[in-house]
Design a protein around this motif. Structure first.
Motif, PDB file in Angstrom:
ATOM      1  N   PRO A 336       1.264  -1.154   0.023  1.00 40.28           N
ATOM      2  CA  PRO A 336      -0.515  -0.193  -0.179  1.00 40.28           C
ATOM      3  C   PRO A 336       1.008   1.019   0.182  1.00 40.28           C
ATOM      4  CG  PRO A 336      -0.411  -1.767   1.537  1.00 40.28           C
ATOM      5  CD  PRO A 336       0.372  -2.075   1.184  1.00 40.28           C
ATOM      6  N   VAL A 337       0.714   2.327  -0.634  1.00 32.33           N
ATOM      7  CA  VAL A 337       1.324   3.117  -0.985  1.00 32.33           C
ATOM      8  C   VAL A 337       0.240   4.529   0.012  1.00 32.33           C
ATOM      9  CG1 VAL A 337       2.220   5.394  -1.971  1.00 32.33           C
ATOM     10  CG2 VAL A 337       1.919   2.686  -3.174  1.00 32.33           C
ATOM     11  N   ILE A 338       1.081   5.393   1.155  1.00 27.96           N
ATOM     12  CA  ILE A 338       0.254   6.378   1.762  1.00 27.96           C
ATOM     13  C   ILE A 338       0.859   7.464   1.390  1.00 27.96           C
ATOM     14  CG2 ILE A 338      -0.549   7.192   3.594  1.00 27.96           C
ATOM     15  CD1 ILE A 338       1.082   4.203   5.187  1.00 27.96           C
ATOM     16  N   SER A 339      -0.574   8.221   0.670  1.00 32.40           N
ATOM     17  CA  SER A 339      -0.104   9.431   0.276  1.00 32.40           C
ATOM     18  C   SER A 339      -0.261  10.940   1.633  1.00 32.40           C
ATOM     19  CB  SER A 339      -0.454  10.221  -1.255  1.00 32.40           C
ATOM     20  OG  SER A 339      -0.312   8.897  -1.942  1.00 32.40           O
ATOM     21  N   LEU A 340       0.244  10.872   1.968  1.00 39.75           N
ATOM     22  CA  LEU A 340      -0.225  12.799   2.461  1.00 39.75           C
ATOM     23  C   LEU A 340      -0.595  13.841   1.665  1.00 39.75           C
ATOM     24  CD1 LEU A 340      -0.710  13.376   5.790  1.00 39.75           C
ATOM     25  CD2 LEU A 340       1.842  14.936   5.411  1.00 39.75           C
ATOM     26  N   ILE A 411       2.286  10.344  15.690  1.00 40.27           N
ATOM     27  CA  ILE A 411       1.278   9.582  15.077  1.00 40.27           C
ATOM     28  C   ILE A 411       1.867   8.463  14.331  1.00 40.27           C
ATOM     29  CG2 ILE A 411      -0.926   9.288  14.645  1.00 40.27           C
ATOM     30  CD1 ILE A 411      -1.154  12.801  15.406  1.00 40.27           C
ATOM     31  N   SER A 412       1.981   7.452  14.320  1.00 42.94           N
ATOM     32  CA  SER A 412       2.038   6.280  12.936  1.00 42.94           C
ATOM     33  C   SER A 412       1.112   5.497  13.033  1.00 42.94           C
ATOM     34  CB  SER A 412       3.248   5.115  13.559  1.00 42.94           C
ATOM     35  OG  SER A 412       4.034   3.787  13.318  1.00 42.94           O
ATOM     36  N   SER A 424       2.813  -4.577   3.728  1.00 40.94           N
ATOM     37  CA  SER A 424       2.078  -2.969   4.372  1.00 40.94           C
ATOM     38  C   SER A 424       2.991  -1.991   4.241  1.00 40.94           C
ATOM     39  CB  SER A 424       1.690  -3.587   6.317  1.00 40.94           C
ATOM     40  OG  SER A 424       2.996  -3.869   6.853  1.00 40.94           O
ATOM     41  N   SER A 425       2.526  -0.839   4.940  1.00 42.88           N
ATOM     42  CA  SER A 425       3.573   0.135   4.621  1.00 42.88           C
ATOM     43  C   SER A 425       2.863   1.140   6.122  1.00 42.88           C
ATOM     44  CB  SER A 425       3.392   1.328   3.162  1.00 42.88           C
ATOM     45  OG  SER A 425       3.595   0.531   2.520  1.00 42.88           O
ATOM     46  N   SER A 426       4.069   2.183   6.279  1.00 43.66           N
ATOM     47  CA  SER A 426       3.951   3.132   7.976  1.00 43.66           C
ATOM     48  C   SER A 426       4.147   4.305   7.165  1.00 43.66           C
ATOM     49  CB  SER A 426       4.387   3.134   8.730  1.00 43.66           C
ATOM     50  OG  SER A 426       4.188   1.032   9.240  1.00 43.66           O
ATOM     51  N   ALA A 427       3.450   5.301   7.409  1.00 42.98           N
ATOM     52  CA  ALA A 427       3.929   6.754   7.127  1.00 42.98           C
ATOM     53  C   ALA A 427       3.884   7.043   9.613  1.00 42.98           C
ATOM     54  CB  ALA A 427       3.349   7.352   6.492  1.00 42.98           C
TER      55      ALA A 427
END
Length: 782
Positions: A336-340, A411-412, A424-427
């Motif tokens: 998964p790609v997390i885009s802020l 916050i993670s 999984s992915s983390s930001a």
């Protein structure tokens, strides 16, 4: 192309709004800067909302094509868009954008469909086709042709073919399951090698655009001797399954065709006949065995289905064709790609629960369960994740914040898919809790005083005011402002300036104590909060005097045309007041304290000057040895550091008779002995002046007597006339209104005559005219 561009101008943009979604339809190849649509009008948003919400357009892979004008709310094309480059044959071709706004956070989905225009002509991959056909080929024999390629879609795509001449062959088109058309050349009249060895045909492909575009290729048919059996595939459609990321060289399947002929006419070779270059390069076939293998790497996220045209041809030029359909299976190979999309770096501690502080979009290009995502955050924090449609996730405040308890949160965010194994992915997000501006700046003192010595240089540092604020960060940043006021009718900013950051007060101009003794002004300290708080302090600046003015002598005053002299009788007592030197100094304090000193005197033992009052008095009795002409030099000096001074010269006559004084003081002006002839002319002039004076007196008395008699007669004759009031004469400014008496004395025992002027108020000042002015007319009584 010109007609295409004109037609583009008349295309109507289709706008659909439903549940926060907006759709537009635009033609490809629009000029840079063309308007796609007005998102503000279509969503019913105010333009000010676009600016205050820091609106942004987000797109994962199409950001370079569309931009938003915040001032007008219009979506604009950043460059020309080629539908064929973006979507190839995929329809509809659309850009999927998201619009994000803050305070409060909102998002909208924008779909921009790019419609096709007829900007590509059909084209053939090969420059020419060559066939070898036996003359024994029966009518109805079919020969598969490699079709043309048109990058456009819809009506602008390839629509029809034409073959010329049609003496031996005609064309047949067959629609396929994928919507494409296969082209076959059908023999309708047998060939005769003895008549024509090579038959040349022209194949033309047409699209359905307006204007219609076309492409051509030449077909050369070499007539051979009889080959009366064509190859035949064992099945018309082959299917294969391929897992994405399969290794290069992976065997897909084997196709097979048979030919009933013998020898070279029965030898079959296989070819990939697909028009797509990507497909021809991705898959290869063994010409002899018919084995199809993978020649590259496939990615399910790019293409999940392939269709390959395969042709079998014998040595006599007869051929058959089949299709190979390949399905690509997805594997969980993408995290998964997390885009802020939007993040508030800080939030106020008084923010209400439910406030959105971050907006994220999570994408997983896998399909099925491999693309299903679930996100979580760390425990024991007053925040929560809220999921919405289209994989958008918002981070919101769940509980009341307290900056004094926690000034910062790390916050993670962890997002995992449902694949096996799961990826999984983390930001990590860092959020500051900002302070509330509830304290005004406070000055160290409410009243400041400072002194500045006059004649200072502009820019001189005077002193510094200081204020502090109990708040934090920007709310505690103090700025100093000089409040507007006037000093002597002039703005105070022309006298002093206040540095906005340090509170440093400096002089703008040079001060003059004689014009300005002191002045007041107010300084305001203001914090940097969004609703700033402030306080004031009063400042008094006192100008200190500097000894920059010398004493000025008011009396006695010497002119270039006369000599001022004081008379001292020879019988004067000790302490006799000869005269008084009067001087002033515009400075103040000790700079204006004056002292008088006798610097030089003809007879130093005869006179003295009062140190404080400037009075010149005799210190002893006058003797016969004392000269008639006495000249005194008095220095007036102030007490400044360094001191300044002025010098005045005073002439004193020690004599009892006026002629004695006059004869002596003639030398004050000229400082030399006059000869006898000059004395003679002086006596002559005095005599003439005296005679003129006597005559004038007689004339005045006669006129007075005459007028008195006339008035008396008029009174007697006009006793009954009305009384006429008497108005005293009005004198112009500077005209003397006092009676001055002049006394003329003439001597009989000498050729010299003296004139004595008796002044009013019994002053002891004698004015002796110089010889060049003694012929001036005398003034009489007015």
């Amino acid at each position: 192309m010109a007609l295409v561009r004109r037609s583009v101008l008349f295309l109507t943009l289709l706008v659909h709004i439903a549940r926060g979604q907006v759709s537009y339809s635009i033609p490809e190849e629009m000029e840079k800067g063309s308007i796609v649509g007005n998102i503000a009008q279509d969503l019913g948003l105010d333009l000010q909302r676009l600016k205050s919400g820091k609106v942004r357009i987000y797109s994962r892979d199409s950001t370079e094509y569309i931009e938003l004008n915040r001032n007008t709310g219009s979506l604009l094309s950043r460059e020309k868009m080629d539908r064929e480059s973006l979507c190839a044959k995929t329809t509809p071709c659309a850009l999927h954008l998201q619009m994000i706004m803050e305070n409060p956070m909102e998002f909208y989905t924008i779909t921009i469909e790019i419609t096709d225009i007829n900007d590509n002509a059909p084209s053939f991959q090969r420059k020419e086709f060559r066939f070898e056909i036996s003359e024994s080929a029966a009518a109805g024999a079919r020969f598969l042709l490699e079709g043309a390629v048109d990058a456009d879609v819809g009506v602008n795509d390839l629509q029809s073919y034409s073959l010329k001449p049609t003496d031996n062959f005609v064309l047949e088109l067959h629609s396929q399951s994928d919507g494409d058309k296969s082209v076959e050349m059908v023999l309708q009249r047998s060939l005769d090698r003895e008549k024509k060895v090579v038959v040349t045909l022209l194949l033309t492909a047409f699209d359905g655009g307006d204007p219609q575009l076309s492409g051509t290729v030449q077909i050369d048919v070499t007539v051979l001797d009889a080959n009366d059996n064509a190859p035949v595939f064992t099945q018309k459609v082959y299917k294969a399954i391929l897992t994405e990321n399969a290794a290069k060289g992976f065997k897909l399947t084997t196709v097979s065709a048979t030919d009933a002929d013998e020898g070279s006419n029965g030898h079959v070779t296989y070819y990939v006949a697909s028009k797509d270059d990507i497909v021809r390069n991705m898959f290869i076939i063994d010409q002899h065995s018919g084995e199809v293998t993978l020649n590259g790497f496939v990615d399910f996220e790019k293409a999940s289905h392939y269709q390959i045209d395969i042709q079998a041809k014998d040595q006599g030029g007869l051929s058959d064709s089949c299709k190979l359909i390949i399905d690509v299976l997805d594997i969980n190979d993408n995290k998964p790609v997390i885009s802020l999309l939007s993040m508030s770096n800080s939030v106020s501690e008084d923010s209400t629960p439910g406030t959105v502080v971050a907006m994220m979009k999570v994408d997983d290009t896998d399909s099925g369960v491999n693309g299903q995502i679930h996100c979580t955050i760390n425990d024991n924090i007053p925040f929560a994740l809220i999921s919405s449609s289209s994989n958008f996730i918002s981070l919101r405040i769940e509980q009341q914040l307290d900056r004094e308890r926690d000034a910062e949160y790390n916050i993670s965010v962890t997002c995992s898919d449902q694949g096996v194994p799961a990826l999984s992915s983390s930001a990590s997000l860092s959020l500051q809790i900002s302070d509330v501006n509830d304290n005004a700046p406070v000055f160290e003192k409410s009243y400041y005083e400072a002194c500045v010595v006059e004649n200072n240089t502009p820019g001189l540092f005077i002193f510094t005011v200081k204020a502090s604020d109990a708040d934090w960060n920007q709310n505690a940043r103090v700025s100093y402002i000089l409040e507007d006021s006037t000093v002597n009718g002039v703005s105070v900013s022309s006298y002093v300036s206040v540095h906005p950051d340090s509170g440093l007060i400096t002089a703008v101009r040079s001060f003059d104590y004689e014009q300005l003794k002191d002045f007041h002004f107010r300084v305001k300290a203001q914090d940097g909060g969004s609703l700033p708080l402030s306080s004031n302090a009063t400042v008094k600046i006192t100008i200190q005097d500097q000894n920059d003015n010398a004493p000025h002598v008011l009396y006695p005053v010497l002119t270039g045309a006369s000599v001022v002299a004081e008379i001292v009788p020879r019988a004067a007592d000790v302490g006799y007041l000869v005269t008084k030197v009067v001087a002033v100094d515009v400075d103040s304090g000790q700079n204006a304290w004056l002292s008088y000193k006798l610097q030089k005197a003809t007879g130093r033992a005869l006179f003295e000057v009062g140190l404080q009052n400037g009075e010149i008095r005799t210190v002893r009795q006058v003797t016969d040895k004392d000269a008639v002409k006495q000249k005194l030099t008095v220095v007036v000096e102030d007490k400044g550091q360094p001191s300044r001074s002025a010098v005045v010269s005073i002439n004193v006559a020690v004599a009892d008779s006026f002629p004695e004084v006059l004869s002596e003081f003639t030398d004050f002006t000229h400082e030399k002995q006059y000869n006898d002839s000059l004395t003679f002319y002086l006596i002559l002039a005095l005599t003439v002046v005296s005679l003129l004076f006597i005559v004038s007196i007689i004339l005045i008395i006669s006129v007075k007597i005459y007028r008195w008699r006339q008035n008396k007669l008029l009174y007697k004759s006009g006793a009954n006339l009305p009384v006429i009031p008497y108005y005293p004469p009005v004198y112009a400014d500077g005209t003397l209104q006092h009676v001055y008496n002049y006394e003329l004395c003439g001597t009989t025992d000498s050729r010299m005559s003296d004139m004595k002027f008796v002044r009013p108020y019994s002053q002891n000042t004698l004015v002796s005219q110089s010889p060049i002015n003694k012929n001036q007319s005398s003034k009489y009584e007015r």
